[in-house]
Write a protein that holds these residues in place. Sequence first.
Motif, PDB file in Angstrom:
ATOM      1  N   ASP A   1      64.290  98.614 -12.722  1.00 51.57           N
ATOM      2  CA  ASP A   1      63.888  99.051 -11.568  1.00 51.57           C
ATOM      3  C   ASP A   1      64.729  98.687 -10.495  1.00 51.57           C
ATOM      4  OD1 ASP A   1      62.060 100.801 -13.028  1.00 51.57           O
ATOM      5  OD2 ASP A   1      60.537  99.364 -12.605  1.00 51.57           O
ATOM      6  N   LEU A   2      65.713  97.696 -10.772  1.00 56.17           N
ATOM      7  CA  LEU A   2      66.505  97.148  -9.640  1.00 56.17           C
ATOM      8  C   LEU A   2      67.641  97.760  -9.494  1.00 56.17           C
ATOM      9  CD1 LEU A   2      65.695  93.434 -10.318  1.00 56.17           C
ATOM     10  CD2 LEU A   2      64.691  94.769  -8.637  1.00 56.17           C
ATOM     11  N   SER A   3      68.424  97.818  -8.227  1.00 60.59           N
ATOM     12  CA  SER A   3      69.789  98.364  -8.064  1.00 60.59           C
ATOM     13  C   SER A   3      70.380  97.431  -8.436  1.00 60.59           C
ATOM     14  CB  SER A   3      69.940  98.539  -6.652  1.00 60.59           C
ATOM     15  OG  SER A   3      70.076  97.282  -5.963  1.00 60.59           O
ATOM     16  N   TYR A   4      71.858  97.678  -8.877  1.00 65.26           N
ATOM     17  CA  TYR A   4      72.822  96.809  -9.413  1.00 65.26           C
ATOM     18  C   TYR A   4      72.872  95.516  -8.626  1.00 65.26           C
ATOM     19  CZ  TYR A   4      76.977  94.719 -10.722  1.00 65.26           C
ATOM     20  OH  TYR A   4      78.112  93.806 -11.151  1.00 65.26           O
ATOM     21  N   GLU A   5      73.059  95.633  -7.478  1.00 67.19           N
ATOM     22  CA  GLU A   5      73.073  94.689  -6.484  1.00 67.19           C
ATOM     23  C   GLU A   5      71.970  93.800  -6.547  1.00 67.19           C
ATOM     24  OE1 GLU A   5      73.707  97.900  -5.889  1.00 67.19           O
ATOM     25  OE2 GLU A   5      75.748  98.024  -5.490  1.00 67.19           O
ATOM     26  N   GLU A   6      70.865  94.134  -6.619  1.00 62.51           N
ATOM     27  CA  GLU A   6      69.459  93.352  -6.538  1.00 62.51           C
ATOM     28  C   GLU A   6      69.651  92.633  -7.896  1.00 62.51           C
ATOM     29  OE1 GLU A   6      66.454  96.039  -4.162  1.00 62.51           O
ATOM     30  OE2 GLU A   6      66.762  96.504  -6.268  1.00 62.51           O
ATOM     31  N   ALA A   7      69.931  93.277  -9.097  1.00 59.45           N
ATOM     32  CA  ALA A   7      69.646  92.612 -10.311  1.00 59.45           C
ATOM     33  C   ALA A   7      70.825  91.600 -10.490  1.00 59.45           C
ATOM     34  CB  ALA A   7      70.038  93.580 -11.354  1.00 59.45           C
ATOM     35  N   ARG A   8      71.914  91.900  -9.876  1.00 57.50           N
ATOM     36  CA  ARG A   8      73.113  90.999  -9.754  1.00 57.50           C
ATOM     37  C   ARG A   8      72.842  89.623  -8.850  1.00 57.50           C
ATOM     38  NH1 ARG A   8      77.320  89.846  -6.710  1.00 57.50           N
ATOM     39  NH2 ARG A   8      79.216  88.979  -7.376  1.00 57.50           N
ATOM     40  N   GLU A   9      72.405  89.766  -7.754  1.00 53.54           N
ATOM     41  CA  GLU A   9      71.916  88.723  -6.951  1.00 53.54           C
ATOM     42  C   GLU A   9      70.759  87.835  -7.614  1.00 53.54           C
ATOM     43  OE1 GLU A   9      73.456  87.503  -4.239  1.00 53.54           O
ATOM     44  OE2 GLU A   9      75.013  89.019  -4.807  1.00 53.54           O
ATOM     45  N   GLU A  10      69.836  88.412  -8.292  1.00 55.55           N
ATOM     46  CA  GLU A  10      68.724  87.656  -8.811  1.00 55.55           C
ATOM     47  C   GLU A  10      69.420  87.074 -10.269  1.00 55.55           C
ATOM     48  OE1 GLU A  10      64.665  87.919 -11.020  1.00 55.55           O
ATOM     49  OE2 GLU A  10      65.075  89.660  -9.766  1.00 55.55           O
ATOM     50  N   LEU A  11      70.544  87.498 -10.929  1.00 55.87           N
ATOM     51  CA  LEU A  11      70.962  86.887 -11.872  1.00 55.87           C
ATOM     52  C   LEU A  11      71.805  85.736 -11.389  1.00 55.87           C
ATOM     53  CD1 LEU A  11      71.549  86.898 -15.010  1.00 55.87           C
ATOM     54  CD2 LEU A  11      73.484  88.371 -14.651  1.00 55.87           C
TER      55      LEU A  11
ATOM     56  N   ARG B   1      64.662  86.122 -18.407  1.00 60.31           N
ATOM     57  CA  ARG B   1      64.753  86.824 -17.058  1.00 60.31           C
ATOM     58  C   ARG B   1      66.305  87.305 -16.878  1.00 60.31           C
ATOM     59  NH1 ARG B   1      62.077  90.719 -13.875  1.00 60.31           N
ATOM     60  NH2 ARG B   1      63.240  90.648 -11.847  1.00 60.31           N
ATOM     61  N   GLY B   2      67.309  86.177 -17.011  1.00 63.00           N
ATOM     62  CA  GLY B   2      68.516  86.297 -16.928  1.00 63.00           C
ATOM     63  C   GLY B   2      68.968  87.239 -18.099  1.00 63.00           C
ATOM     64  N   GLU B   3      68.607  87.264 -19.256  1.00 63.04           N
ATOM     65  CA  GLU B   3      68.951  88.271 -20.285  1.00 63.04           C
ATOM     66  C   GLU B   3      68.663  89.561 -19.991  1.00 63.04           C
ATOM     67  OE1 GLU B   3      71.005  87.792 -23.259  1.00 63.04           O
ATOM     68  OE2 GLU B   3      71.204  85.726 -22.603  1.00 63.04           O
ATOM     69  N   ALA B   4      67.487  89.824 -19.342  1.00 62.23           N
ATOM     70  CA  ALA B   4      67.136  91.116 -19.016  1.00 62.23           C
ATOM     71  C   ALA B   4      67.771  91.598 -17.837  1.00 62.23           C
ATOM     72  CB  ALA B   4      65.576  90.867 -18.653  1.00 62.23           C
ATOM     73  N   LEU B   5      68.269  90.633 -17.015  1.00 65.80           N
ATOM     74  CA  LEU B   5      69.052  91.031 -15.662  1.00 65.80           C
ATOM     75  C   LEU B   5      70.445  91.409 -16.036  1.00 65.80           C
ATOM     76  CD1 LEU B   5      67.774  88.392 -13.152  1.00 65.80           C
ATOM     77  CD2 LEU B   5      67.356  90.818 -13.061  1.00 65.80           C
TER      78      LEU B   5
ATOM     79  N   TRP C   1      74.004  99.624 -15.678  1.00 67.68           N
ATOM     80  CA  TRP C   1      74.494 100.236 -14.390  1.00 67.68           C
ATOM     81  C   TRP C   1      75.732 100.336 -14.716  1.00 67.68           C
ATOM     82  CZ3 TRP C   1      72.600 102.663 -10.462  1.00 67.68           C
ATOM     83  CH2 TRP C   1      71.270 102.447 -10.018  1.00 67.68           C
ATOM     84  N   LEU C   2      76.682  99.183 -14.987  1.00 65.11           N
ATOM     85  CA  LEU C   2      78.219  99.405 -15.198  1.00 65.11           C
ATOM     86  C   LEU C   2      78.650 100.459 -16.157  1.00 65.11           C
ATOM     87  CD1 LEU C   2      79.118  95.863 -15.027  1.00 65.11           C
ATOM     88  CD2 LEU C   2      79.164  97.324 -13.321  1.00 65.11           C
TER      89      LEU C   2
END
Length: 72
Positions: free
Chosen positions: A8-18, A41-45, A52-53
């Motif tokens: 449910d995160l944008s690509y940018e949000e998921a990348r930053e959290e990762l 969590r990292g694997e899911a992100l 997304w890519l």
Amino acid sequence: MSETAPQDLSYEEAREELIEVVRTLEQGGTTLEESLALWERGEALATACQAWLNGARQRLDDAIAKDAPSDD
């Protein structure tokens, strides 16, 4: 760490959290249980980012195919 589902995160949000998850794991100082939760969590992100890519790649391929001259 966000409570939002990775998909449910944008690509940018998921990348930053990762990036933050990786930093935290690299620093150490977490319990085994915390490290495992971060790893999961990292694997899911990472999976969400890859989705997304892949979607972006498919959109580009579709746009290129649509604009390509036909051999008809």
